[in-house]
Scaffold this motif. Structure first.
Motif, PDB file in Angstrom:
ATOM      1  N   LEU A 189       0.825  -1.205   0.000  1.00  0.00           N
ATOM      2  CA  LEU A 189       0.000   0.000   0.000  1.00  0.00           C
ATOM      3  C   LEU A 189       0.864   1.262   0.000  1.00  0.00           C
ATOM      4  O   LEU A 189       1.897   1.317   0.671  1.00  0.00           O
ATOM      5  CB  LEU A 189      -0.922   0.028   1.224  1.00  0.00           C
ATOM      6  CG  LEU A 189      -2.015  -1.047   1.271  1.00  0.00           C
ATOM      7  CD1 LEU A 189      -1.586  -2.210   2.133  1.00  0.00           C
ATOM      8  CD2 LEU A 189      -3.317  -0.461   1.758  1.00  0.00           C
ATOM      9  N   ASP A 207      -0.116   5.432   0.341  1.00  0.00           N
ATOM     10  CA  ASP A 207      -1.176   6.418   0.545  1.00  0.00           C
ATOM     11  C   ASP A 207      -2.560   5.762   0.580  1.00  0.00           C
ATOM     12  O   ASP A 207      -3.545   6.299   0.060  1.00  0.00           O
ATOM     13  CB  ASP A 207      -1.137   7.492  -0.554  1.00  0.00           C
ATOM     14  CG  ASP A 207       0.170   8.270  -0.555  1.00  0.00           C
ATOM     15  OD1 ASP A 207       0.696   8.528   0.547  1.00  0.00           O
ATOM     16  OD2 ASP A 207       0.663   8.597  -1.642  1.00  0.00           O
ATOM     17  N   GLY A 208      -2.615   4.592   1.185  1.00  0.00           N
ATOM     18  CA  GLY A 208      -3.883   3.909   1.363  1.00  0.00           C
ATOM     19  C   GLY A 208      -4.395   3.144   0.162  1.00  0.00           C
ATOM     20  O   GLY A 208      -5.479   2.564   0.213  1.00  0.00           O
ATOM     21  N   ILE A 209      -3.621   3.115  -0.928  1.00  0.00           N
ATOM     22  CA  ILE A 209      -4.025   2.419  -2.152  1.00  0.00           C
ATOM     23  C   ILE A 209      -3.139   1.189  -2.358  1.00  0.00           C
ATOM     24  O   ILE A 209      -1.923   1.248  -2.151  1.00  0.00           O
ATOM     25  CB  ILE A 209      -3.928   3.348  -3.378  1.00  0.00           C
ATOM     26  CG1 ILE A 209      -4.793   4.581  -3.182  1.00  0.00           C
ATOM     27  CG2 ILE A 209      -4.321   2.605  -4.651  1.00  0.00           C
ATOM     28  CD1 ILE A 209      -6.276   4.295  -3.040  1.00  0.00           C
ATOM     29  N   THR A 219      -0.982  -0.721  -4.387  1.00  0.00           N
ATOM     30  CA  THR A 219      -0.232  -0.492  -5.623  1.00  0.00           C
ATOM     31  C   THR A 219       0.204  -1.787  -6.284  1.00  0.00           C
ATOM     32  O   THR A 219       0.428  -1.827  -7.492  1.00  0.00           O
ATOM     33  CB  THR A 219       1.006   0.368  -5.353  1.00  0.00           C
ATOM     34  OG1 THR A 219       1.813  -0.268  -4.341  1.00  0.00           O
ATOM     35  CG2 THR A 219       0.601   1.751  -4.870  1.00  0.00           C
ATOM     36  N   GLN A 279      -6.879  -0.270  -5.859  1.00  0.00           N
ATOM     37  CA  GLN A 279      -8.059  -0.091  -5.030  1.00  0.00           C
ATOM     38  C   GLN A 279      -7.672   0.235  -3.585  1.00  0.00           C
ATOM     39  O   GLN A 279      -6.563  -0.034  -3.137  1.00  0.00           O
ATOM     40  CB  GLN A 279      -8.918  -1.359  -5.052  1.00  0.00           C
ATOM     41  CG  GLN A 279      -9.340  -1.806  -6.435  1.00  0.00           C
ATOM     42  CD  GLN A 279     -10.203  -0.788  -7.135  1.00  0.00           C
ATOM     43  OE1 GLN A 279     -11.136  -0.238  -6.537  1.00  0.00           O
ATOM     44  NE2 GLN A 279      -9.903  -0.514  -8.402  1.00  0.00           N
ATOM     45  N   LYS A 280      -8.618   0.772  -2.858  1.00  0.00           N
ATOM     46  CA  LYS A 280      -8.450   1.047  -1.442  1.00  0.00           C
ATOM     47  C   LYS A 280      -9.119  -0.068  -0.650  1.00  0.00           C
ATOM     48  O   LYS A 280     -10.253  -0.447  -0.961  1.00  0.00           O
ATOM     49  CB  LYS A 280      -9.084   2.388  -1.086  1.00  0.00           C
ATOM     50  CG  LYS A 280      -8.896   2.803   0.363  1.00  0.00           C
ATOM     51  CD  LYS A 280      -9.490   4.174   0.613  1.00  0.00           C
ATOM     52  CE  LYS A 280      -9.281   4.598   2.060  1.00  0.00           C
ATOM     53  NZ  LYS A 280      -9.837   5.965   2.316  1.00  0.00           N
ATOM     54  N   ALA A 285     -11.419  -2.004   1.448  1.00  0.00           N
ATOM     55  CA  ALA A 285     -12.771  -1.664   1.884  1.00  0.00           C
ATOM     56  C   ALA A 285     -13.620  -2.916   1.873  1.00  0.00           C
ATOM     57  O   ALA A 285     -13.267  -3.920   1.245  1.00  0.00           O
ATOM     58  CB  ALA A 285     -13.387  -0.607   0.959  1.00  0.00           C
ATOM     59  N   PHE A 324      -6.962  -6.392   5.529  1.00  0.00           N
ATOM     60  CA  PHE A 324      -7.571  -5.071   5.369  1.00  0.00           C
ATOM     61  C   PHE A 324      -7.844  -4.383   6.708  1.00  0.00           C
ATOM     62  O   PHE A 324      -7.568  -3.200   6.870  1.00  0.00           O
ATOM     63  CB  PHE A 324      -8.900  -5.183   4.622  1.00  0.00           C
ATOM     64  CG  PHE A 324      -8.759  -5.412   3.140  1.00  0.00           C
ATOM     65  CD1 PHE A 324      -7.528  -5.578   2.540  1.00  0.00           C
ATOM     66  CD2 PHE A 324      -9.888  -5.468   2.329  1.00  0.00           C
ATOM     67  CE1 PHE A 324      -7.417  -5.796   1.165  1.00  0.00           C
ATOM     68  CE2 PHE A 324      -9.800  -5.664   0.962  1.00  0.00           C
ATOM     69  CZ  PHE A 324      -8.552  -5.833   0.381  1.00  0.00           C
TER      70      PHE A 324
END
Length: 291
Positions: A204, A206-208, A210, A236-237, A239, A283
């Motif tokens: 990840l 910045d919260g994404i 990669t 994606q983030k 979730a 997650f």
């Protein structure tokens, strides 16, 4: 009955390779023996004997070289499970090793033997596939490096030549910000349903997410990567909606891989459970983060 006639136990790697070079494929390298010895006792091996690797120091040890982790092929599952380096840098491999068999099997079985045995459900091999691990094979003729996934050629089959020995397995450490996990569906002794396993690595920024790496075991001839599932995660983030999308796609992926095999209906449902459990941990849980 175990009726093999030849047994060698060299203390130098070059001597071991010389023995294999002239054996004509009639000797089998022996590491932990947790699979080979039972097979020999049941008369399943058409060989003359074993080349015991246990005294070869060149095949032992866990070490860090730069940003790579190197595992001697005689590294046992217990050593992987308990290694501070593995638990800190590649926790999913420690998790995978901890799920292998009984304590006695983990104390005896080795990472090299797990690869060479080429079981469809090999726990540490699924983790190694996700880690993009490579194997260094040696013979009296030289050395070659092959991705672990490319060594596997079907259930119980590899491209390892009769004169070759796996010297080590190595892979890059996980990037900072990575989360990894391994999960497997156990099997009750009273049932004949094969287990499944899954290894996931996400990185990840910045919260994404990669980059994602997803490997599945016991849904094909050998553990393998799933680019379909990796693409679901990348960009994606984390979730709840992504978790459900991944779980649904995992069911479809297993259906595609298994086709009309008798185990397909069961495994389509089973993969949803292990996918949901593992992704929930990565997650939202307290999964280890590589720093």
């Amino acid at each position: 009955m175990l009726k093999l006639k030849e047994f060698y136990q060299p203390v130098e790697l070059m001597k071991a390779l010389d023995i294999l070079a002239v054996a004509g494929g009639q000797l089998r390298p022996l590491a932990g023996g947790t699979d080979l010895i039972p097979a020999a006792r049941q008369g399943e091996l058409r060989i003359k004997g074993f080349l015991d690797l246990s005294r070869l120091e060149e095949l032992k040890g866990i070490k860090e070289e730069g940003r790579e982790i190197h595992l001697g092929s005689l590294t046992t599952f217990s050593q992987l499970e308990l290694s501070p380096l593995i638990k800190k840098r590649v926790p999913l491999l420690a998790e995978a090793a901890s799920t292998v068999g009984s304590p006695q099997i983990r104390n005896q079985g080795t990472i090299g033997g797990n690869i060479a045995n080429a079981s469809p459900a090999a726990d540490t091999v699924t983790a190694l596939i996700a880690l993009e691990a490579k194997a260094r094979l040696v013979s009296s003729q030289g050395t070659r490096v092959v991705p672990v996934g490319e060594l596997l050629c079907g259930a119980g089959k590899t491209s390892i030549q009769p004169q070759e020995i796996i010297q080590e397995v190595f892979f890059s450490e996980l990037p900072p910000g990575s989360r990894s996990g391994f999960i497997k569906l156990g099997r009750r002794k009273a049932l004949a349903i094969a287990r499944m396993n899954m290894a996931v690595i996400i990185t990840l920024e910045d919260g994404i997410i990669t980059r994602a790496r997803v490997a599945l075991g016991a849904v094909g001839p050998n553990p393998s990567r799933s680019q379909v599932l990796e693409k679901v995660l990348e960009g994606q983030k984390p979730a709840a909606s992504l978790l459900e999308e991944f779980t649904s796609e995992a069911e479809q992926e297993v259906a595609r891989m298994l086709g009309s095999r008798p185990s397909a209906p069961y495994k389509r449902e089973a993969v949803k459970g292990i996918a949901r459990d593992l992704l929930t941990r990565l997650f939202f849980g307290n999964g280890q983060v590589v720093t």
